[in-house]
Structures are given as C-alpha cells and as structure tokens.
Scaffold this motif. Sequence first.
Motif, PDB file in Angstrom:
ATOM      1  N   THR A   1       0.859  -1.300   0.637  1.00 44.28           N
ATOM      2  CA  THR A   1       0.022   0.146  -0.234  1.00 44.28           C
ATOM      3  C   THR A   1       0.589   1.404  -0.043  1.00 44.28           C
ATOM      4  O   THR A   1       0.590   2.483  -0.497  1.00 44.28           O
ATOM      5  CB  THR A   1      -0.824  -0.159   0.991  1.00 44.28           C
ATOM      6  OG1 THR A   1      -0.515  -0.193   1.953  1.00 44.28           O
ATOM      7  CG2 THR A   1      -2.322  -0.942   0.911  1.00 44.28           C
ATOM      8  N   ALA A   2       1.959   1.517   0.585  1.00 49.48           N
ATOM      9  CA  ALA A   2       3.186   2.751   1.122  1.00 49.48           C
ATOM     10  C   ALA A   2       4.422   1.748   0.364  1.00 49.48           C
ATOM     11  O   ALA A   2       4.639   0.842   1.203  1.00 49.48           O
ATOM     12  CB  ALA A   2       2.494   3.372   1.490  1.00 49.48           C
ATOM     13  N   ARG A   3       5.336   2.789   0.225  1.00 51.51           N
ATOM     14  CA  ARG A   3       6.646   3.155   0.585  1.00 51.51           C
ATOM     15  C   ARG A   3       7.377   3.806   0.242  1.00 51.51           C
ATOM     16  O   ARG A   3       6.924   5.060   0.146  1.00 51.51           O
ATOM     17  CB  ARG A   3       7.586   1.837  -0.105  1.00 51.51           C
ATOM     18  CG  ARG A   3       7.490   2.320  -1.925  1.00 51.51           C
ATOM     19  CD  ARG A   3       8.410   1.355  -2.913  1.00 51.51           C
ATOM     20  NE  ARG A   3       7.661  -0.129  -2.554  1.00 51.51           N
ATOM     21  CZ  ARG A   3       9.273  -0.907  -3.061  1.00 51.51           C
ATOM     22  NH1 ARG A   3      10.517  -0.521  -3.021  1.00 51.51           N
ATOM     23  NH2 ARG A   3       8.504  -2.319  -2.085  1.00 51.51           N
ATOM     24  N   GLY A   4       8.672   4.156   1.309  1.00 49.50           N
ATOM     25  CA  GLY A   4      10.014   5.239   2.006  1.00 49.50           C
ATOM     26  C   GLY A   4      10.089   5.048   2.116  1.00 49.50           C
ATOM     27  O   GLY A   4      11.124   3.759   2.616  1.00 49.50           O
ATOM     28  N   THR A   5      10.512   6.398   3.103  1.00 51.89           N
ATOM     29  CA  THR A   5      11.681   6.946   4.037  1.00 51.89           C
ATOM     30  C   THR A   5      11.026   6.873   5.455  1.00 51.89           C
ATOM     31  O   THR A   5       9.855   7.690   5.383  1.00 51.89           O
ATOM     32  CB  THR A   5      13.055   7.470   3.566  1.00 51.89           C
ATOM     33  OG1 THR A   5      12.255   8.918   3.345  1.00 51.89           O
ATOM     34  CG2 THR A   5      13.171   7.527   2.063  1.00 51.89           C
TER      35      THR A   5
ATOM     36  N   LEU B   1       7.774   8.418   9.031  1.00 50.75           N
ATOM     37  CA  LEU B   1       7.592   8.025   8.206  1.00 50.75           C
ATOM     38  C   LEU B   1       7.023   8.846   6.771  1.00 50.75           C
ATOM     39  O   LEU B   1       6.312   9.814   6.745  1.00 50.75           O
ATOM     40  CB  LEU B   1       6.367   6.751   8.032  1.00 50.75           C
ATOM     41  CG  LEU B   1       7.011   6.256   8.601  1.00 50.75           C
ATOM     42  CD1 LEU B   1       6.925   6.031  10.655  1.00 50.75           C
ATOM     43  CD2 LEU B   1       6.473   4.479   8.748  1.00 50.75           C
ATOM     44  N   THR B   2       7.793   9.230   5.110  1.00 46.55           N
ATOM     45  CA  THR B   2       7.504   9.436   4.252  1.00 46.55           C
ATOM     46  C   THR B   2       7.229   8.643   3.051  1.00 46.55           C
ATOM     47  O   THR B   2       8.187   7.948   2.522  1.00 46.55           O
ATOM     48  CB  THR B   2       8.640  10.524   4.069  1.00 46.55           C
ATOM     49  OG1 THR B   2       8.661  11.153   5.292  1.00 46.55           O
ATOM     50  CG2 THR B   2       8.147  11.463   2.974  1.00 46.55           C
ATOM     51  N   PRO B   3       6.034   8.482   2.966  1.00 47.17           N
ATOM     52  CA  PRO B   3       5.846   7.932   1.071  1.00 47.17           C
ATOM     53  C   PRO B   3       6.348   8.840   0.137  1.00 47.17           C
ATOM     54  O   PRO B   3       6.527   9.308   0.332  1.00 47.17           O
ATOM     55  CB  PRO B   3       4.664   7.626   1.199  1.00 47.17           C
ATOM     56  CG  PRO B   3       3.718   9.288   2.039  1.00 47.17           C
ATOM     57  CD  PRO B   3       4.743   9.598   3.473  1.00 47.17           C
ATOM     58  N   GLU B   4       6.672   7.580  -0.384  1.00 49.56           N
ATOM     59  CA  GLU B   4       7.273   8.279  -1.883  1.00 49.56           C
ATOM     60  C   GLU B   4       5.885   8.503  -2.778  1.00 49.56           C
ATOM     61  O   GLU B   4       4.949   8.639  -2.585  1.00 49.56           O
ATOM     62  CB  GLU B   4       7.088   7.270  -2.649  1.00 49.56           C
ATOM     63  CG  GLU B   4       8.643   6.231  -2.336  1.00 49.56           C
ATOM     64  CD  GLU B   4       9.108   4.568  -3.178  1.00 49.56           C
ATOM     65  OE1 GLU B   4       7.961   4.873  -4.059  1.00 49.56           O
ATOM     66  OE2 GLU B   4       9.567   3.847  -3.556  1.00 49.56           O
ATOM     67  N   GLY B   5       6.024  10.363  -3.106  1.00 51.78           N
ATOM     68  CA  GLY B   5       5.426  10.698  -3.587  1.00 51.78           C
ATOM     69  C   GLY B   5       4.341  11.605  -2.171  1.00 51.78           C
ATOM     70  O   GLY B   5       3.389  12.526  -2.309  1.00 51.78           O
ATOM     71  N   GLY B   6       4.611  11.034  -0.988  1.00 55.98           N
ATOM     72  CA  GLY B   6       3.730  12.010   0.007  1.00 55.98           C
ATOM     73  C   GLY B   6       4.096  12.734   0.941  1.00 55.98           C
ATOM     74  O   GLY B   6       5.384  12.691   0.788  1.00 55.98           O
ATOM     75  N   ALA B   7       3.174  13.403   2.138  1.00 57.98           N
ATOM     76  CA  ALA B   7       3.911  14.036   3.004  1.00 57.98           C
ATOM     77  C   ALA B   7       3.940  13.515   4.484  1.00 57.98           C
ATOM     78  O   ALA B   7       3.804  12.331   4.491  1.00 57.98           O
ATOM     79  CB  ALA B   7       3.006  15.277   3.360  1.00 57.98           C
ATOM     80  N   GLU B   8       5.323  13.897   4.677  1.00 62.18           N
ATOM     81  CA  GLU B   8       6.310  13.142   6.516  1.00 62.18           C
ATOM     82  C   GLU B   8       4.858  12.905   7.046  1.00 62.18           C
ATOM     83  O   GLU B   8       4.313  14.153   7.188  1.00 62.18           O
ATOM     84  CB  GLU B   8       6.897  14.184   6.855  1.00 62.18           C
ATOM     85  CG  GLU B   8       7.260  13.692   7.952  1.00 62.18           C
ATOM     86  CD  GLU B   8       9.148  14.484   8.293  1.00 62.18           C
ATOM     87  OE1 GLU B   8       9.956  13.684   7.899  1.00 62.18           O
ATOM     88  OE2 GLU B   8       8.498  15.387   9.189  1.00 62.18           O
ATOM     89  N   LEU B   9       4.587  11.989   7.966  1.00 63.18           N
ATOM     90  CA  LEU B   9       3.841  12.117   9.500  1.00 63.18           C
ATOM     91  C   LEU B   9       4.515  11.186  10.183  1.00 63.18           C
ATOM     92  O   LEU B   9       5.064   9.658  10.339  1.00 63.18           O
ATOM     93  CB  LEU B   9       2.194  10.893   8.696  1.00 63.18           C
ATOM     94  CG  LEU B   9       1.116  10.835   9.668  1.00 63.18           C
ATOM     95  CD1 LEU B   9       0.929  12.104   9.984  1.00 63.18           C
ATOM     96  CD2 LEU B   9       0.291   9.471   9.272  1.00 63.18           C
ATOM     97  N   CYS B  10       4.299  11.725  11.441  1.00 63.33           N
ATOM     98  CA  CYS B  10       5.391  11.417  12.685  1.00 63.33           C
ATOM     99  C   CYS B  10       3.934  10.215  13.452  1.00 63.33           C
ATOM    100  O   CYS B  10       3.293  11.272  13.948  1.00 63.33           O
ATOM    101  CB  CYS B  10       6.069  13.042  12.981  1.00 63.33           C
ATOM    102  SG  CYS B  10       7.284  13.173  11.923  1.00 63.33           S
ATOM    103  N   TRP B  11       4.927  10.126  14.303  1.00 64.36           N
ATOM    104  CA  TRP B  11       4.230   9.211  15.414  1.00 64.36           C
ATOM    105  C   TRP B  11       4.899   8.693  16.547  1.00 64.36           C
ATOM    106  O   TRP B  11       6.362   8.808  16.732  1.00 64.36           O
ATOM    107  CB  TRP B  11       4.109   7.168  14.927  1.00 64.36           C
ATOM    108  CG  TRP B  11       3.076   7.216  13.729  1.00 64.36           C
ATOM    109  CD1 TRP B  11       3.956   7.430  12.141  1.00 64.36           C
ATOM    110  CD2 TRP B  11       1.683   6.797  13.831  1.00 64.36           C
ATOM    111  NE1 TRP B  11       2.723   7.698  11.007  1.00 64.36           N
ATOM    112  CE2 TRP B  11       1.624   6.689  12.107  1.00 64.36           C
ATOM    113  CE3 TRP B  11       0.690   6.923  14.338  1.00 64.36           C
ATOM    114  CZ2 TRP B  11       0.323   6.382  11.296  1.00 64.36           C
ATOM    115  CZ3 TRP B  11      -1.058   6.628  13.983  1.00 64.36           C
ATOM    116  CH2 TRP B  11      -0.345   6.607  11.794  1.00 64.36           C
TER     117      TRP B  11
END
Length: 83
Positions: A28-32, A42-52
Amino acid sequence: MTWADGTVTSTTINADGTYIDMMGEDETARGTWEVKDGKSCLTPEGGAELCWTDSEPAADGSWTATADDGTTVTVAKASNATG
C-alpha cells in the motif's frame, strides 16, 4: 498494526531507512523513515511526512502509536518467521 476500524496492516522497517506498508499481500505504500525528536517519521514516496509518538509498551508488548494528525493505531511486533 490494528487501526480504529479493525483493519490490520503491516509495516516493515528496514535498517537502510526505508519501509514498506502492506495490507495482506498487497503493498500500500513505501518510502523512507527516520526518528525525529523521539518520534518515528515516515515519508511515503510522493507523499507528506507523518510522525508517530509511541506509548509505553503494554504487558503483551503492544503499544499505541499516535500520529501528529491524531490518528491512533495499536502496534505489535510480528515474530520473525525466518529466525
């Protein structure tokens, strides 16, 4: 991870700073990812960073992760089938 609606997903966090989200057999997603100010971001490819922010672990080893946007999930480490 178990979401508020009961949906179960998994996230594989890799030592090289990448991650992959899965729902069953579907990616469903991948990123850094990285840790910033004690949060897992977590920052998905082409998306905005979301911190937990993670809670203290419960007796069973699970914990609650709360995103900056207020989303919460229950997290439990998966056993490593390959040893």
